[in-house]
Design an enzyme around this catalytic site. Sequence first.
Site, PDB file in Angstrom:
ATOM      1  N   ARG A 134      -2.132   3.527  17.144  1.00 13.18           N
ATOM      2  CA  ARG A 134      -2.115   4.690  16.242  1.00 13.18           C
ATOM      3  C   ARG A 134      -3.209   5.692  16.593  1.00 13.18           C
ATOM      4  O   ARG A 134      -4.349   5.320  16.909  1.00 13.18           O
ATOM      5  CB  ARG A 134      -2.255   4.247  14.789  1.00 13.18           C
ATOM      6  CG  ARG A 134      -1.045   3.475  14.331  1.00 13.18           C
ATOM      7  CD  ARG A 134      -1.185   3.032  12.903  1.00 13.18           C
ATOM      8  NE  ARG A 134      -0.727   4.009  11.940  1.00 13.18           N
ATOM      9  CZ  ARG A 134      -1.403   4.376  10.861  1.00 13.18           C
ATOM     10  NH1 ARG A 134      -2.622   3.922  10.643  1.00 13.18           N
ATOM     11  NH2 ARG A 134      -0.878   5.222  10.007  1.00 13.18           N
ATOM     12  N   GLU A 148       3.547   9.299  -0.618  1.00  9.98           N
ATOM     13  CA  GLU A 148       2.140   9.139  -0.976  1.00  9.98           C
ATOM     14  C   GLU A 148       1.541  10.425  -1.538  1.00  9.98           C
ATOM     15  O   GLU A 148       0.769  10.399  -2.485  1.00  9.98           O
ATOM     16  CB  GLU A 148       1.356   8.691   0.263  1.00  9.98           C
ATOM     17  CG  GLU A 148      -0.128   8.618   0.025  1.00  9.98           C
ATOM     18  CD  GLU A 148      -0.921   8.192   1.256  1.00  9.98           C
ATOM     19  OE1 GLU A 148      -0.313   7.853   2.287  1.00  9.98           O
ATOM     20  OE2 GLU A 148      -2.156   8.211   1.174  1.00  9.98           O
ATOM     21  N   GLU A 172     -10.755   4.424   9.323  1.00  6.16           N
ATOM     22  CA  GLU A 172     -10.927   4.080   7.911  1.00  6.16           C
ATOM     23  C   GLU A 172     -11.446   2.649   7.732  1.00  6.16           C
ATOM     24  O   GLU A 172     -10.922   1.887   6.922  1.00  6.16           O
ATOM     25  CB  GLU A 172      -9.618   4.288   7.157  1.00  6.16           C
ATOM     26  CG  GLU A 172      -9.141   5.726   7.226  1.00  6.16           C
ATOM     27  CD  GLU A 172      -7.900   6.020   6.392  1.00  6.16           C
ATOM     28  OE1 GLU A 172      -7.068   5.117   6.221  1.00  6.16           O
ATOM     29  OE2 GLU A 172      -7.776   7.157   5.918  1.00  6.16           O
ATOM     30  N   ASP A 225      -2.975  14.165   7.374  1.00  7.28           N
ATOM     31  CA  ASP A 225      -2.450  12.913   6.834  1.00  7.28           C
ATOM     32  C   ASP A 225      -1.250  13.128   5.920  1.00  7.28           C
ATOM     33  O   ASP A 225      -1.398  13.081   4.697  1.00  7.28           O
ATOM     34  CB  ASP A 225      -3.578  12.202   6.052  1.00  7.28           C
ATOM     35  CG  ASP A 225      -3.157  10.828   5.567  1.00  7.28           C
ATOM     36  OD1 ASP A 225      -2.129  10.336   6.043  1.00  7.28           O
ATOM     37  OD2 ASP A 225      -3.859  10.259   4.716  1.00  7.28           O
ATOM     38  N   GLU A 235       0.855  -1.188   0.000  1.00  5.39           N
ATOM     39  CA  GLU A 235       0.000   0.000   0.000  1.00  5.39           C
ATOM     40  C   GLU A 235       0.890   1.237   0.000  1.00  5.39           C
ATOM     41  O   GLU A 235       1.769   1.376   0.852  1.00  5.39           O
ATOM     42  CB  GLU A 235      -0.902  -0.033   1.247  1.00  5.39           C
ATOM     43  CG  GLU A 235      -1.857   1.133   1.308  1.00  5.39           C
ATOM     44  CD  GLU A 235      -3.103   0.846   2.159  1.00  5.39           C
ATOM     45  OE1 GLU A 235      -3.447  -0.334   2.361  1.00  5.39           O
ATOM     46  OE2 GLU A 235      -3.715   1.818   2.622  1.00  5.39           O
TER      47      GLU A 235
HETATM   48  C1  BDP Z   1      -3.442   7.301   4.481  1.00  2.00           C
HETATM   49  C2  BDP Z   1      -3.331   6.338   3.338  1.00  2.00           C
HETATM   50  C3  BDP Z   1      -3.905   4.989   3.608  1.00  2.00           C
HETATM   51  C4  BDP Z   1      -3.416   4.484   4.938  1.00  2.00           C
HETATM   52  C5  BDP Z   1      -3.737   5.499   6.020  1.00  2.00           C
HETATM   53  C6  BDP Z   1      -3.145   5.134   7.369  1.00  2.00           C
HETATM   54  O1  BDP Z   1      -3.963   6.930   2.232  1.00  2.00           O
HETATM   55  O2  BDP Z   1      -3.525   4.157   2.541  1.00  2.00           O
HETATM   56  O3  BDP Z   1      -3.987   3.266   5.236  1.00  2.00           O
HETATM   57  O4  BDP Z   1      -3.175   6.720   5.708  1.00  2.00           O
HETATM   58  O5  BDP Z   1      -2.156   5.746   7.735  1.00  2.00           O
HETATM   59  O6  BDP Z   1      -2.424   8.222   4.294  1.00  2.00           O
HETATM   60  O7  BDP Z   1      -3.670   4.273   8.055  1.00  2.00           O
END
Ligand code: BDP
Length: 740
Positions: free
Chosen positions: A353, A421, A320, A393, A196
């Site tokens: 987290r 990213e 998420e 983020d 990912e």
């Molecule tokens: C975001 C990303 C995602 C990650 C998420 C995370 O887009 O792919 O899973 O953070 O940190 O930046 O959990």
Amino acid sequence: MRKAYINKYWVLCFLFPLIFSSSAIAEDGYEMWLRYQPVANQQQLKSYRAQISQLVVEGDSATMQKAAAELQRGLGSLLAKPLASVIGSAPASNKPVKHALLVGTPKNSTMIAALGMEQELSALGDEGYIIANKTLNKRLVIVIAANTDIGALYGSFHFLRLLQTNHSLQNLAIKSAPKLQHRVVNHWDNLNRVVERGYAGLSLWDWGTLPDYKSPRYEDYARINASLGINGTVLNNVNADPRVLSDQFLEKIAALADVFRPYGIKVYLSINYNSPRAFGDLETADPLDPKVQQWWKERTKKVYDYIPDFGGYLVKANSEGQPGPQDYKRDHADGANMLAEALKPFGGVVFWRAFVYSPDIGDRFRGSYDEFKHLDGKFADNVILQVKNGPIDFQPREPYSALFSGMEKTNMMMEFQVTQEYFGFATHLAYQGPLFEESLRTDTFVKGEGSTIGNILEGKVFNTKHTGMAAVINPGTDRNWTGHPFVQSSWYAFGRMAWDHEISAEAAAEEWLRMTFSNEEKFIEPMKALMLMSREAGVNYRSPLGLTHLYSQGDHYGPAPWTENSERPDWTAIYYHRASKTGLGFDRTKTGSNAIAQYPAPVAQLYGDLNAVPEELLLWFHHVSWDHKMKSGRTLWEELVHKYYEGVEQVRAMQTTWDAQKSYVDAARFEQVKALLKVQERDAIIWRDSCVLYFQTYSGRAIPAGYEQPKHNLDYYKFLARTRYVPEPWHPASSSRVLK
Ligand code: BDP
């Protein structure tokens, strides 16, 4: 006869220069910064050879063997001659030869013991070391001394770095110890080997052939990390597959842990909170249910049966779509403490987290603070809250996450992102050192001046038990590990700053350049400037003046500031920029979401004052009129345009600088970076023109004279965004992207 002669001649004339001139060697980046090329400066080489006549490594643990092997390999190559060595069991005498390099601990080395360094070493802990010139039995020697074998290994890598960067070996008096305990890299690797947000090939972990086949890359990976003092690795994605805790996988993970152990690197795993259910053992994963607690105790014991020095669990919960304690009406502390209890008997820790933002919050900026602040003091002492540097983020620039100044009674560690990213993936050159430095040096003023994020992480401000720093890195099966050769530099800077958060982005860049490419001053100075500018360039052509998240959902590569539909409002772009006919930006002051109230008063005052807030953060906190006067004298609209154009010019300047380095860089890496910078220029223009044309529909103002006009209209850029290539097979956006 004649043929043999010709062959020899060819070898002498052509192969020799090829072997000994670093710029001519075809390099593929595999060695990263551990290239150990022969010292090019002949005078320097002569003096190094004179100052290192023999290597003596006492102690025969696996770690000392690795230290010895690295020094033999590194010094043999740097000095371009094999080095006489005494390795292993301690020599009976303490009479070294003149100019010996002595490596060890007072416990395992008679010679180091004879130097009586215990006092000096006592302040340096389990991982620190000393590198110094000493006299032993009237002979000049260099020592690499530590309290432990792992300290000696770290010292050995540091010593090699001195030679790699052409540092003098005279008057050495280096004392170094890490400022943080947990220095961890995070892999977002799925068990199907798709990474990912990785962009550099498949996952390094070849689950199909483990545990029987251990790719040599595993050990090189460990060397790379240990050279920076990284002491932990989380092998799998935070969006975790529960299978990782099954015996089948644990057996494979144990094999990796065996490879990493001599290098001082502990293995951690991301776990799925629903594992007891996913395994089919229980109907619930409620952390307060005794059956669930027992399940985790037993599974955790199993983990330690396989990996006795296992580090612990990393958890993304209730974020998420991931499961978590809130699914059972429990809070994050309930969830984390249950796992902490299971790990405690074995000395393991939980990295929990803080990247949590529920869909029903008004301002996502406030999300994780509002989730966690009231839990301060409720976490077990082996829980460490892992907090992303900013409140949203990993954006190109974010203000700091208010959790750092808000959680006085909670262990906290930083989470940075090395993988790009939001920075052009592995295609754009964007050295992240300046972002890390900016973040670590930010003063929160929570306990007066000097309450920097770095000092908070170090435990100096709140006096917490555990300290640490993590980064999401991106290595994959690409030969050079990271895709773009310069992504290596951000990994490097992260590691160095995790060891010592006061190391500057500039210093880390210089070390990396010297080791990765060349020690030529004519190369170092312009390239350092290029690297230090590259992050700001990325900010400028993407989201200047505090704009943020102008991407479409899922695809975080190209511009899509017009994105207005998504499952959640905070997954659109318009949510973040709030452009209107009157102005631009997100009001987070008292008249808006009041997120600034999460900061200590001096910071809240600064950010809340339209005329005092640093302009690079302006639109993070204020909705600003298009005609607002900026420090430059330009209006907000003019300044915005100016910044977007500046970003493109900076990429062009990076191209010019790089083109001038041809003679210092091997052809393969030179051509690769050159081509990627061309792509970056193309993308920067797309970013600039998309954003300027889009915001113009609100500002209603012209692009001031003197700037090159966009070649296409807004519709053209919207179409580009819909048909863009997205190198992320894991993500729905890459397959379900449709032409509407
Ligand atoms: C975001 C990303 C995602 C990650 C998420 C995370 O887009 O792919 O899973 O953070 O940190 O930046 O959990």
